[in-house]
Each structure stands twice: as C-alpha cells, then as structure tokens.
Design an enzyme around this catalytic site. Sequence first.
Site, short mmCIF file in Angstrom:
data_model
loop_
_atom_site.label_atom_id
_atom_site.label_comp_id
_atom_site.label_asym_id
_atom_site.label_seq_id
_atom_site.Cartn_x
_atom_site.Cartn_y
_atom_site.Cartn_z
N ARG A 1 0.83 -1.22 0.00
CA ARG A 1 0.00 0.00 0.00
C ARG A 1 0.86 1.27 0.00
O ARG A 1 0.44 2.31 -0.49
CB ARG A 1 -0.95 -0.03 1.21
CG ARG A 1 -2.11 1.00 1.15
CD ARG A 1 -3.11 0.72 2.26
NE ARG A 1 -4.29 1.57 2.19
CZ ARG A 1 -4.49 2.65 2.95
NH1 ARG A 1 -3.59 3.01 3.84
NH2 ARG A 1 -5.59 3.36 2.83
N ILE B 1 -7.66 6.62 -1.39
CA ILE B 1 -7.47 5.16 -1.33
C ILE B 1 -8.28 4.72 -0.12
O ILE B 1 -8.23 5.35 0.94
CB ILE B 1 -5.97 4.79 -1.20
CG1 ILE B 1 -5.76 3.28 -1.17
CG2 ILE B 1 -5.32 5.44 0.01
CD1 ILE B 1 -4.27 2.86 -1.24
N SER B 2 -9.07 3.65 -0.25
CA SER B 2 -9.98 3.26 0.83
C SER B 2 -9.24 2.73 2.05
O SER B 2 -8.08 2.34 1.97
CB SER B 2 -10.95 2.18 0.32
OG SER B 2 -11.59 2.60 -0.85
N GLN B 3 -9.97 2.72 3.16
CA GLN B 3 -9.45 2.21 4.43
C GLN B 3 -9.22 0.69 4.31
O GLN B 3 -10.11 -0.04 3.89
CB GLN B 3 -10.52 2.49 5.48
CG GLN B 3 -10.16 2.15 6.88
CD GLN B 3 -11.33 2.44 7.82
OE1 GLN B 3 -12.38 2.94 7.41
NE2 GLN B 3 -11.14 2.11 9.07
N PRO B 4 -8.03 0.20 4.67
CA PRO B 4 -7.72 -1.22 4.46
C PRO B 4 -8.74 -2.19 5.08
O PRO B 4 -9.09 -3.18 4.45
CB PRO B 4 -6.34 -1.39 5.11
CG PRO B 4 -5.73 -0.03 5.05
CD PRO B 4 -6.86 0.94 5.17
#
Length: 223
Positions: free
Chosen positions: A39, A65-68
Amino acid sequence: MLPVDGVDYTAQLEALIAQIRAKGVRDERVLNAIRQMPRHLMVPPEYRSQAYIDHALPIGEGQTISQPSLVAQMTAILELQGTERVLEIGTGSGYQAGILSLLAKQVITVERFPRLALRAYQTLRQLNLPPIIWVMGDGTRGFPPFAPYDRIIVTAGAPGKPPEPLLQQLSPKGGRLLIPLGTRHYQVLTLFIRHGNRYTTRTFGECVFVPLVGKYGWKPDEV
Ligand code: SAH
C-alpha cells in the site's frame, strides 16, 4: 517486502493485518492478499509513512485510497473462489483491484479520472500481479464488453439505488453486486444477489465513500 527509501514496512503491515483480523475479517485468503499488496507504493510519497494505518488517504483529484479494513471486509463479502469475473467501479489507487486480482479469475476495473487510472496501471504493472483490464470511463454504465459479471464491486458511494446497468450486467446465476448506497456523506454497504431476474438484498455496516459520479450516479454539479 522490499524496503523503500530505507524503510522496511513489514512490521507495520503485520500490525495492520492483526487489526483487520480483530475487526472481524478472518478469511485467510483475503488477509494474505492484503499482505501481498504494498500500500505504501499506492499512496503519494508524502503519505507513505501512514500507508499501514487503517484509514483512507488522499490520492489526488479529490479522491482517496480506501481504508484497508473496509477493503478487506468488502473483499470477504464477495466470497471469491478464484473462478469469477469481477468488475470494479472506481479504480482509484488500484489497491482494491490488485487484491481482487489475487483472488478472482479476471478483474476489470473502471476509473473516471484518466490520471488516476494511468497511475494505478503504472504502479501495479511493476508488482507481478495477475493481469488486470484497465478501463477509463463512466463506470455507472458498467462495462458491457465483458458482461455478465459474477461479481461487481463499487468503491464509490451511490445515491439511493444502484445504477440499472450494473444490475443488468450481473450474472443471473448468483451474481453479487456490492455497493455503498446512501447520501453524499454516508452510505450503507449493500449486497444484491441475482437469481434469474430476482434480486435479494443484504445490508452490512455503514461507510463513507467519495461519490460515484456519472450518468446513473451523482451528477457532477451535485458533488
Ligand atoms: N478502489 C479504490 C478506491 C478509490 S475511491 C482504491 O482501492 O484505491 C473511488 C474512486 O471511484 C475514485 O477514484 C473516483 O474517481 C472513482 N469514481 C467515481 N465515480 C466513478 C464512475 N462513475 N466511474 C468510474 N470511477 C468512478
């Protein structure tokens, strides 16, 4: 994982995986796919030190970028066996697309900002992942050339109901569409499962995504 700028991110990544597990995602295949995705290479350099903190980060063009942990949860909900053709709407950084490529047979991802699509492509092609099909355009129209899809995952928030073309391009044999539905600032993660021309729905938690902008989504002047 190879050190970048002299930093070894392995320990941070493992700590993140432990957090995701604690939040309820126990699917080892999903966790392993997260483990394989660097990431820190998918965020702008100034955010690299935060890459393994469980939050969304800016990637340019006003997008994130989305939250993992959310990526992990959504991927787990898709219940991929490795045989599926998956359509993703909202390539963004390519993080979710890369994870899907490790778990499905074929991934097609659509992004409306050419600059983001190009950067995602350039980043991911260095990672030796299975091939991904990159499409630039309005994903609310789906992508008819490869339909039907076993899975469709929308990683941007849609107003009220899902875009009609996405429901139509879903496989009638148990195809699943996962989409955040709601307002500009708050959505509910909703799963549609298609059997013939019947759709059953299930809701998961609340989430906050950037808006899905397009013909069958929010209009540009609404966001
Ligand atoms: N899956 C991404 C999340 C990116 S945020 C990741 O892993 O990083 C959502 C993305 O959806 C943004 O890049 C935004 O530009 C894109 N998007 C919004 N509306 C879209 C549309 N109609 N078609 C394609 N992409 C869209």
